[in-house]
Design a protein around this motif. Structure first.
Motif, short mmCIF file in Angstrom:
data_model
loop_
_atom_site.label_atom_id
_atom_site.label_comp_id
_atom_site.label_asym_id
_atom_site.label_seq_id
_atom_site.Cartn_x
_atom_site.Cartn_y
_atom_site.Cartn_z
N LEU A 141 0.75 -1.21 0.00
CA LEU A 141 0.08 0.17 0.03
C LEU A 141 0.59 1.38 0.02
CD1 LEU A 141 -2.55 -1.14 2.85
CD2 LEU A 141 -3.01 -1.18 0.52
N ASN A 142 0.45 2.30 -0.51
CA ASN A 142 0.96 3.53 -0.49
C ASN A 142 1.32 4.06 0.93
OD1 ASN A 142 1.10 3.82 -3.31
ND2 ASN A 142 -0.79 4.85 -3.44
N ALA A 143 2.43 4.41 1.28
CA ALA A 143 2.52 4.95 2.47
C ALA A 143 2.42 6.66 2.49
CB ALA A 143 4.15 4.76 2.98
N ASP A 144 1.27 7.22 3.32
CA ASP A 144 0.99 8.43 3.43
C ASP A 144 0.30 8.90 4.74
OD1 ASP A 144 -0.20 11.03 3.10
OD2 ASP A 144 -0.68 10.74 1.04
N LEU A 145 0.88 9.68 5.51
CA LEU A 145 0.36 10.13 6.76
C LEU A 145 -0.58 11.03 6.85
CD1 LEU A 145 4.08 10.76 8.32
CD2 LEU A 145 2.65 8.46 8.65
N PHE A 146 -0.98 11.61 5.73
CA PHE A 146 -1.94 12.80 5.99
C PHE A 146 -3.16 12.84 4.92
CE2 PHE A 146 2.33 14.81 7.23
CZ PHE A 146 1.94 14.74 8.81
N SER A 147 -3.35 11.89 4.04
CA SER A 147 -4.39 11.87 3.21
C SER A 147 -5.40 11.51 3.14
CB SER A 147 -3.75 11.26 1.72
OG SER A 147 -3.51 9.72 2.04
N TYR A 148 -5.88 11.81 4.67
CA TYR A 148 -7.37 11.45 5.28
C TYR A 148 -8.34 12.43 4.76
CZ TYR A 148 -4.80 8.14 8.52
OH TYR A 148 -4.00 7.22 8.98
N GLY A 149 -9.66 12.09 4.45
CA GLY A 149 -10.52 13.02 4.10
C GLY A 149 -11.10 13.62 5.48
N ALA A 150 -12.16 14.35 5.09
CA ALA A 150 -13.06 14.99 6.23
C ALA A 150 -13.81 14.09 7.16
CB ALA A 150 -14.28 15.85 5.73
N THR A 151 -13.98 14.53 8.32
CA THR A 151 -14.43 13.36 9.44
C THR A 151 -15.93 13.89 9.80
OG1 THR A 151 -13.62 15.07 11.03
CG2 THR A 151 -12.16 13.35 10.34
N ASP A 152 -16.61 14.24 8.72
CA ASP A 152 -18.16 14.73 8.92
C ASP A 152 -18.91 13.49 9.60
OD1 ASP A 152 -17.40 14.08 6.06
OD2 ASP A 152 -19.61 14.56 5.91
N LYS A 153 -18.56 12.25 9.08
CA LYS A 153 -19.43 11.15 9.38
C LYS A 153 -18.76 10.16 10.35
CE LYS A 153 -21.57 10.89 4.93
NZ LYS A 153 -20.80 12.18 4.26
N GLY A 154 -17.91 10.89 11.36
CA GLY A 154 -17.18 10.05 12.27
C GLY A 154 -17.92 9.91 13.54
N PHE A 155 -17.08 9.70 14.65
CA PHE A 155 -17.92 9.26 15.95
C PHE A 155 -17.79 10.33 16.99
CE2 PHE A 155 -16.29 5.32 14.38
CZ PHE A 155 -17.26 4.26 14.68
N HIS A 156 -17.43 11.80 16.43
CA HIS A 156 -17.46 12.80 17.32
C HIS A 156 -17.86 14.09 16.56
CE1 HIS A 156 -14.03 10.19 18.51
NE2 HIS A 156 -14.44 10.58 19.65
N THR A 157 -18.62 14.91 17.55
CA THR A 157 -19.11 16.12 16.90
C THR A 157 -18.15 16.97 16.70
OG1 THR A 157 -21.15 15.80 18.56
CG2 THR A 157 -20.71 18.19 17.66
N ARG A 158 -17.01 17.05 17.59
CA ARG A 158 -15.75 17.92 17.49
C ARG A 158 -15.04 17.42 16.21
NH1 ARG A 158 -16.15 16.76 22.57
NH2 ARG A 158 -14.38 15.27 22.43
N SER A 159 -14.56 18.10 15.19
CA SER A 159 -13.67 17.79 14.13
C SER A 159 -12.28 17.77 14.39
CB SER A 159 -14.01 18.60 13.09
OG SER A 159 -15.48 18.57 12.46
N MET A 160 -11.59 16.44 14.60
CA MET A 160 -10.15 16.45 14.74
C MET A 160 -9.37 16.73 13.52
SD MET A 160 -10.15 13.84 17.90
CE MET A 160 -11.25 12.84 17.40
N ILE A 161 -8.37 17.58 13.48
CA ILE A 161 -7.61 17.81 12.24
C ILE A 161 -6.05 17.55 12.68
CG2 ILE A 161 -6.75 19.52 10.64
CD1 ILE A 161 -9.65 19.00 10.35
N LYS A 162 -5.54 16.48 11.82
CA LYS A 162 -4.33 15.89 12.02
C LYS A 162 -3.18 16.96 11.26
CE LYS A 162 -1.54 11.99 11.19
NZ LYS A 162 -1.24 10.45 10.70
N ILE A 163 -2.15 17.68 12.00
CA ILE A 163 -1.19 18.62 11.45
C ILE A 163 0.15 17.79 11.66
CG2 ILE A 163 -2.81 20.40 12.49
CD1 ILE A 163 -0.40 20.96 14.24
N GLN A 164 0.38 17.02 12.33
CA GLN A 164 1.52 16.35 12.39
C GLN A 164 1.57 14.94 12.78
OE1 GLN A 164 2.94 15.58 15.78
NE2 GLN A 164 5.07 15.27 15.11
N ASP A 165 2.70 14.25 12.95
CA ASP A 165 2.76 12.78 13.20
C ASP A 165 4.32 12.61 13.71
OD1 ASP A 165 2.25 9.98 13.60
OD2 ASP A 165 0.98 9.77 11.99
#
Length: 426
Positions: free
Chosen positions: A123-147
């Motif tokens: 698989l491709n290695a990519d730390l940041f290519s996640y989409g929006a979290t609008d259908k996740g488990f939390h009302t608060r929207s978490m945004i990943k800026i670093q790993d």
């Protein structure tokens, strides 16, 4: 319609990544169900920071296997990196996906159902290519800026399982936030492994925070766990911005200077206290929460007392306590004078009782004050959410909507060690 279920262990970063994956699966037509229900796909986003984390991860693997033997079971997260060979030898697990390939979990599962078996290493290695979290488990929207992390604290296995520090391009961060705001997000939570060490093409952490705060929209910004050495005066000045929530999770780990030195932490207890005092000088009720490790090698009664004294002095809103757990490959594993497990348990009990007392007193101080509560759950006419200080609040009212702000006057507090504030809409 296929069904997918997730189980997440560990940190906010794992929670964010699960939310992003859950949103992707739903966008592609999957139904999201609870982990204890029958599903076609089970995804376990594991944690390995302690032995207890490993134990919980293994238990959920066993549960998923017993629930539906024909389903696809994917194990990802930090345990997938730390115990990859062990997990790959378990026949009930279809795929073991390391952290840097977690973004491809959906494509891996889809290929499986199409009859194409792909080894996760392809698989491709990519730390940041996640989409929006609008259908996740939390009302608060978490945004990943670093790993990742370059600090290499002597007790910590995270650099081994998350890799070296890497920062997300700032324009990608801002684009992601604009997207979730357009989807209705009211609270943005910045997350990563060591977010204070963000650095990309000359931009530092405080530059990212400043640009987020300057974005248009009716939202507030919350900072997830951050190291005390990870920011300076500019960031402290931004804490007064009207969109910034008055809450920081600052990781103390120990109130003892000798223990912090052996842990190879990048700050002193004195510096930590100065930061808290600076913040509280501007906002006396600012909520500082923290992590404490109990029973680190060579921790004496005097060291433990120093930690207890620091908790009393700094009036934390909440303290996460962990018994030190040996992690293979860390420097602390080889340290002499490992603390007896019984002593760790005794100290943990003392610290938890102390922390609960301070937490209750801190929350009681909000009676008579107001909180801007973001509603996360509604049961009849009873709404539950968190105020700007990241304290749980419950109130009643008619026509209350989820993911909306309400001004609530705090009138009472529940009994117990983790009490919810009660209030009424203004």
């Amino acid at each position: 319609m296929k069904k997918v279920a997730f189980k997440t262990l560990g940190c906010r970063l794992n929670q964010y990544e699960t939310d992003a994956l859950a949103s992707q699966f739903q966008d592609k037509g999957y139904e999201l169900v609870q982990f204890d229900e029958s599903a076609d796909v089970y995804v376990i986003n594991s944690c390995t920071v302690t032995h207890q984390s490993d134990h919980k991860s293994r238990n959920f693997i066993n549960q998923a296997n017993r629930r539906n033997k024909d389903s696809v079971l994917v194990v990802t997260g930090c345990m997938a990196n730390n115990a990859k060979e062990e997990l790959e030898n378990r026949k009930e697990i279809n795929y073991v996906v390391e952290n840097d390939q977690k973004t491809s979990v959906f494509s891996l599962v889809e290929a499986h159902f199409d009859g194409e078996i792909i080894h996760p290493s392809k698989l491709n290695a990519d730390l940041f290519s996640y989409g929006a979290t609008d259908k996740g488990f939390h009302t608060r929207s978490m945004i990943k800026i670093q790993d990742g992390c370059d600090n290499f604290c002597t007790f910590c296995i995270i650099p081994s399982v998350r890799g070296r520090a890497a920062s997300r391009p700032i324009q990608d961060i801002l684009t992601n936030i604009r997207e979730v705001i357009s989807h209705g997000a009211k609270e943005i939570v910045i997350t990563g492994v060591n977010i204070g060490r963000y650095e990309f093409e000359g931009y530092q952490f405080d530059d990212v925070v400043e640009q987020i705060l300057n974005l248009e929209g009716n939202f507030r910004l919350r900072i997830s766990s951050i190291e005390p050495d990870g920011f300076g005066d500019k960031f402290l000045g931004l804490l007064n911005h009207p969109k910034m929530t008055p809450h920081l999770h600052l990781c103390l780990q120990s109130g003892s200077e000798p223990v912090l030195l052996q842990m190879r932490r990048m700050y002193t207890a004195k510096r930590f206290k100065e930061i808290v005092q600076t913040v509280r000088a501007k906002k006396p009720d600012f909520n500082i929460t923290t992590d404490i490790i109990i029973g680190f090698p060579n921790e004496s009664e005097e060291d433990f007392t120093a930690t207890c004294d620091a908790i009393k002095e700094l009036n934390f809103g909440h303290v996460h306590t962990f018994k030190y757990s040996i992690r293979k490959g860390t420097r602390a594993e080889r340290m002499p004078n490992q603390v007896d497990e019984r002593i760790k348990t005794e100290r943990s009990e003392i610290l938890r009782n102390l922390s609960d007392e301070i937490k209750v007193n801190y929350r009681k101080s909000f009676i008579g004050k107001t909180q801007s509560v973001l509603v996360e759950k509604i049961d009849g006419n009873i709404a539950n959410g968190y105020g700007e200080h990241y304290i749980p609040v419950q109130f009643t009212g008619e026509n209350i909507e989820k993911n909306q702000f309400y001004k609530v006057k705090i009138t009472d507090i529940e009994d117990g060690s983790d009490p919810v504030l009660k209030g009424e809409i203004l």
